[in-house]
Design a protein around this motif. Structure first.
Motif, PDB file in Angstrom:
ATOM      1  N   ASP A  83       0.842  -1.204   0.000  1.00  0.00           N
ATOM      2  CA  ASP A  83       0.000   0.000   0.000  1.00  0.00           C
ATOM      3  C   ASP A  83       0.876   1.252   0.000  1.00  0.00           C
ATOM      4  OD1 ASP A  83      -2.400  -1.319  -0.047  1.00  0.00           O
ATOM      5  OD2 ASP A  83      -2.815  -1.093   2.100  1.00  0.00           O
ATOM      6  N   ALA A  84       1.883   1.256   0.877  1.00  0.00           N
ATOM      7  CA  ALA A  84       2.783   2.411   0.977  1.00  0.00           C
ATOM      8  C   ALA A  84       3.591   2.584  -0.311  1.00  0.00           C
ATOM      9  CB  ALA A  84       3.722   2.245   2.170  1.00  0.00           C
ATOM     10  N   LEU A  85       4.034   1.458  -0.897  1.00  0.00           N
ATOM     11  CA  LEU A  85       4.770   1.536  -2.155  1.00  0.00           C
ATOM     12  C   LEU A  85       3.886   2.105  -3.258  1.00  0.00           C
ATOM     13  CD1 LEU A  85       7.346   0.924  -3.741  1.00  0.00           C
ATOM     14  CD2 LEU A  85       6.478  -1.403  -4.117  1.00  0.00           C
ATOM     15  N   GLY A  86       2.631   1.672  -3.293  1.00  0.00           N
ATOM     16  CA  GLY A  86       1.705   2.201  -4.285  1.00  0.00           C
ATOM     17  C   GLY A  86       1.495   3.692  -4.121  1.00  0.00           C
ATOM     18  N   ASP A  87       1.373   4.135  -2.854  1.00  0.00           N
ATOM     19  CA  ASP A  87       1.230   5.579  -2.592  1.00  0.00           C
ATOM     20  C   ASP A  87       2.448   6.348  -3.100  1.00  0.00           C
ATOM     21  OD1 ASP A  87      -1.207   5.153  -1.391  1.00  0.00           O
ATOM     22  OD2 ASP A  87      -0.414   5.164   0.660  1.00  0.00           O
ATOM     23  N   ALA A  88       3.632   5.801  -2.865  1.00  0.00           N
ATOM     24  CA  ALA A  88       4.857   6.473  -3.284  1.00  0.00           C
ATOM     25  C   ALA A  88       4.958   6.546  -4.807  1.00  0.00           C
ATOM     26  CB  ALA A  88       6.075   5.749  -2.713  1.00  0.00           C
ATOM     27  N   VAL A  89       4.574   5.474  -5.486  1.00  0.00           N
ATOM     28  CA  VAL A  89       4.622   5.464  -6.954  1.00  0.00           C
ATOM     29  C   VAL A  89       3.630   6.469  -7.523  1.00  0.00           C
ATOM     30  CG1 VAL A  89       4.142   4.059  -9.002  1.00  0.00           C
ATOM     31  CG2 VAL A  89       5.472   3.098  -7.111  1.00  0.00           C
ATOM     32  N   ARG A  90       2.427   6.526  -6.932  1.00  0.00           N
ATOM     33  CA  ARG A  90       1.444   7.507  -7.413  1.00  0.00           C
ATOM     34  C   ARG A  90       1.928   8.931  -7.182  1.00  0.00           C
ATOM     35  NH1 ARG A  90      -1.949   3.507  -5.597  1.00  0.00           N
ATOM     36  NH2 ARG A  90      -2.028   4.348  -3.501  1.00  0.00           N
ATOM     37  N   GLU A  91       2.600   9.154  -6.054  1.00  0.00           N
ATOM     38  CA  GLU A  91       3.140  10.488  -5.782  1.00  0.00           C
ATOM     39  C   GLU A  91       4.228  10.836  -6.797  1.00  0.00           C
ATOM     40  OE1 GLU A  91       3.278  14.014  -3.314  1.00  0.00           O
ATOM     41  OE2 GLU A  91       1.832  12.396  -3.661  1.00  0.00           O
ATOM     42  N   THR A 267     -20.931   4.371 -12.651  1.00  0.00           N
ATOM     43  CA  THR A 267     -20.379   4.997 -11.455  1.00  0.00           C
ATOM     44  C   THR A 267     -18.905   5.339 -11.671  1.00  0.00           C
ATOM     45  OG1 THR A 267     -19.799   2.846 -10.486  1.00  0.00           O
ATOM     46  CG2 THR A 267     -21.967   3.747  -9.944  1.00  0.00           C
ATOM     47  N   ALA A 268     -18.454   6.355 -10.960  1.00  0.00           N
ATOM     48  CA  ALA A 268     -17.055   6.774 -11.037  1.00  0.00           C
ATOM     49  C   ALA A 268     -16.503   6.899  -9.632  1.00  0.00           C
ATOM     50  CB  ALA A 268     -16.934   8.112 -11.772  1.00  0.00           C
ATOM     51  N   TRP A 269     -15.253   6.477  -9.463  1.00  0.00           N
ATOM     52  CA  TRP A 269     -14.612   6.639  -8.151  1.00  0.00           C
ATOM     53  C   TRP A 269     -13.106   6.768  -8.317  1.00  0.00           C
ATOM     54  CZ3 TRP A 269     -16.491   2.036  -9.949  1.00  0.00           C
ATOM     55  CH2 TRP A 269     -15.640   0.927  -9.946  1.00  0.00           C
ATOM     56  N   MET A 270     -12.478   7.245  -7.256  1.00  0.00           N
ATOM     57  CA  MET A 270     -11.029   7.461  -7.255  1.00  0.00           C
ATOM     58  C   MET A 270     -10.520   7.241  -5.841  1.00  0.00           C
ATOM     59  SD  MET A 270     -11.036  11.647  -7.413  1.00  0.00           S
ATOM     60  CE  MET A 270     -12.341  11.681  -8.636  1.00  0.00           C
ATOM     61  N   LEU A 271      -9.219   7.189  -5.673  1.00  0.00           N
ATOM     62  CA  LEU A 271      -8.641   7.083  -4.345  1.00  0.00           C
ATOM     63  C   LEU A 271      -8.751   8.422  -3.620  1.00  0.00           C
ATOM     64  CD1 LEU A 271      -5.404   5.016  -5.072  1.00  0.00           C
ATOM     65  CD2 LEU A 271      -7.496   4.223  -3.967  1.00  0.00           C
ATOM     66  N   PRO A 272      -8.849   8.404  -2.296  1.00  0.00           N
ATOM     67  CA  PRO A 272      -8.989   9.663  -1.547  1.00  0.00           C
ATOM     68  C   PRO A 272      -7.898  10.680  -1.862  1.00  0.00           C
ATOM     69  CG  PRO A 272      -9.442   7.805  -0.103  1.00  0.00           C
ATOM     70  CD  PRO A 272      -8.949   7.236  -1.402  1.00  0.00           C
ATOM     71  N   GLU A 273      -6.658  10.215  -2.030  1.00  0.00           N
ATOM     72  CA  GLU A 273      -5.574  11.174  -2.275  1.00  0.00           C
ATOM     73  C   GLU A 273      -5.697  11.860  -3.629  1.00  0.00           C
ATOM     74  OE1 GLU A 273      -3.636   6.985  -2.693  1.00  0.00           O
ATOM     75  OE2 GLU A 273      -5.183   7.952  -1.465  1.00  0.00           O
ATOM     76  N   SER A 274      -6.493  11.279  -4.549  1.00  0.00           N
ATOM     77  CA  SER A 274      -6.661  11.904  -5.856  1.00  0.00           C
ATOM     78  C   SER A 274      -7.463  13.192  -5.779  1.00  0.00           C
ATOM     79  CB  SER A 274      -7.340  10.925  -6.824  1.00  0.00           C
ATOM     80  OG  SER A 274      -6.502   9.825  -7.096  1.00  0.00           O
ATOM     81  N   ARG A 275      -8.160  13.385  -4.652  1.00  0.00           N
ATOM     82  CA  ARG A 275      -8.910  14.638  -4.491  1.00  0.00           C
ATOM     83  C   ARG A 275      -7.979  15.839  -4.398  1.00  0.00           C
ATOM     84  NH1 ARG A 275     -12.243  11.931   0.393  1.00  0.00           N
ATOM     85  NH2 ARG A 275     -13.407  10.397  -0.815  1.00  0.00           N
ATOM     86  N   LYS A 276      -6.684  15.582  -4.150  1.00  0.00           N
ATOM     87  CA  LYS A 276      -5.709  16.665  -4.080  1.00  0.00           C
ATOM     88  C   LYS A 276      -5.098  16.965  -5.450  1.00  0.00           C
ATOM     89  CE  LYS A 276      -4.398  14.874   0.485  1.00  0.00           C
ATOM     90  NZ  LYS A 276      -3.276  14.290   1.281  1.00  0.00           N
ATOM     91  N   ASP A 277      -5.392  16.137  -6.432  1.00  0.00           N
ATOM     92  CA  ASP A 277      -4.805  16.281  -7.755  1.00  0.00           C
ATOM     93  C   ASP A 277      -5.757  17.085  -8.638  1.00  0.00           C
ATOM     94  OD1 ASP A 277      -4.104  15.724 -10.525  1.00  0.00           O
ATOM     95  OD2 ASP A 277      -2.760  14.198  -9.736  1.00  0.00           O
ATOM     96  N   ARG A 278      -5.339  18.274  -9.024  1.00  0.00           N
ATOM     97  CA  ARG A 278      -6.228  19.162  -9.771  1.00  0.00           C
ATOM     98  C   ARG A 278      -6.616  18.582 -11.133  1.00  0.00           C
ATOM     99  NH1 ARG A 278      -3.642  25.234  -8.723  1.00  0.00           N
ATOM    100  NH2 ARG A 278      -3.957  25.255  -6.443  1.00  0.00           N
ATOM    101  N   ALA A 279      -5.674  17.924 -11.799  1.00  0.00           N
ATOM    102  CA  ALA A 279      -5.974  17.363 -13.113  1.00  0.00           C
ATOM    103  C   ALA A 279      -6.998  16.231 -13.015  1.00  0.00           C
ATOM    104  CB  ALA A 279      -4.692  16.867 -13.779  1.00  0.00           C
TER     105      ALA A 279
END
Length: 297
Positions: A83-91, A267-279
């Motif tokens: 999970d943490a690795l995935g977060d880092a890759v997305r960042e 339906t559409a959904w995203m990860l919570p952290e994507s709410r910080k991504d303007r694009a």
């Protein structure tokens, strides 16, 4: 002579990924599907990991696999680590390519719902690079490089409902002249998607005292089924959002005034952290506007 310290090397990352996926999903086959490898490759990676540490992580049974006591003990740590690795890759991806947004959806929605809207989306979002991938099943966003999932699903507080899908038989105007009552469907080809149960759902609501068994060809790609209906090959059970352009043009018509809710929505959904991504948020809101739906959560 120098003596090398007996440091243990890290096990294969692929083996650890195979174990984590199989432990989380409870299946070597499902793990293989997520990792896009064969079940045999997952089995081999996990066997190698078990051999390296000299202890079994799974019990192999006729009905599937089950974690051993050791597997149960260590799996949460690996799940959290990936999970943490995935977060880092997305960042990393977010900052390396801040204007790229990757949407994943089903083949039918990709071809018949989203593709016709891409030109409009790109006109509104000229500075955003939108890419599109089609998969049969919704992926785990924590384990894949996608930003927005767009699939059929039941209402869910964690998803935005873009369109409540409706079912209605559709065909060419020439074929519709032969259809007066739903019972007349027994005399024509009824085209179906081989996975969806749309005919069964529609007939249960529209023909409670009768039924229709699709007698025409079946297709695993709904877009081909639509093309067959356009060619006059039979009556298609239409998902309104996917056939509406053809109804608007008159190429297809609905011979009966009987529209039935599918019970599923786009339906559409995203990860919570994507709410910080303007694009990502810009694309999500543009999808909402294109569908006339509600605010993306």
């Amino acid at each position: 002579m120098p003596v090398a310290p007996p440091f243990s090397r890290m096990p294969s990352l692929n083996a650890l990924r195979a174990f984590e996926a199989a432990a989380r999903l409870g299946s070597f086959r499902h793990a293989a599907e997520e990792l896009m490898v064969t079940p045999g490759a997952v089995t081999a990676q996990i066997k190698a990991l078990e051999a390296e540490y000299g202890a079994p992580l799974f019990q192999r049974q006729a009905r599937g696999v089950e974690l051993t006591a050791l597997g149960v003990r260590v799996a949460p740590g690996f799940i959290a680590a990936f999970d943490a690795l995935g977060d880092a890759v997305r960042e990393l991806r977010r900052h390396a390519a801040p204007r790229k947004v990757h949407v994943v959806t089903s083949p039918a929605l990709a071809q018949l719902w989203l593709a016709p809207r891409l030109v409009g989306l790109r006109a509104v979002l000229s500075d955003v690079d939108i890419s599109l991938t089609a998969l049969e099943e919704p992926p785990d966003l924590k384990r894949t490089p996608f930003d927005i999932c767009l699939f059929y699903g039941a209402p869910d507080p964690g998803c935005a409902t873009l369109w409540d899908e409706m079912l209605l038989p559709v065909c060419t105007p020439a074929l519709a002249e032969r259809l007066v009552r739903p019972e007349d469907l027994a005399g024509v080809n009824c085209i179906s998607d081989v996975v969806w149960q749309d005919w069964k759902i529609w007939t249960a609501a529209a023909m409670p005292t009768g039924h229709v068994v699709p007698t025409g060809p079946g297709y695993s790609l709904y877009a081909i089924a639509v093309q067959e209906a356009l060619a006059g090959a039979g009556v298609l059970m239409g998902r309104q959002s996917l056939v509406q352009p053809h109804l608007d043009s008159g190429a297809l018509v609905a011979p009966f005034d009987l529209v039935v809710p599918l019970g599923l929505s786009i339906t559409a959904w995203m990860l919570p952290e994507s709410r910080k991504d303007r694009a990502v948020i810009a694309v999500a809101e543009a999808l909402r506007d294109a569908a006339g739906g509600v605010k993306i959560r």
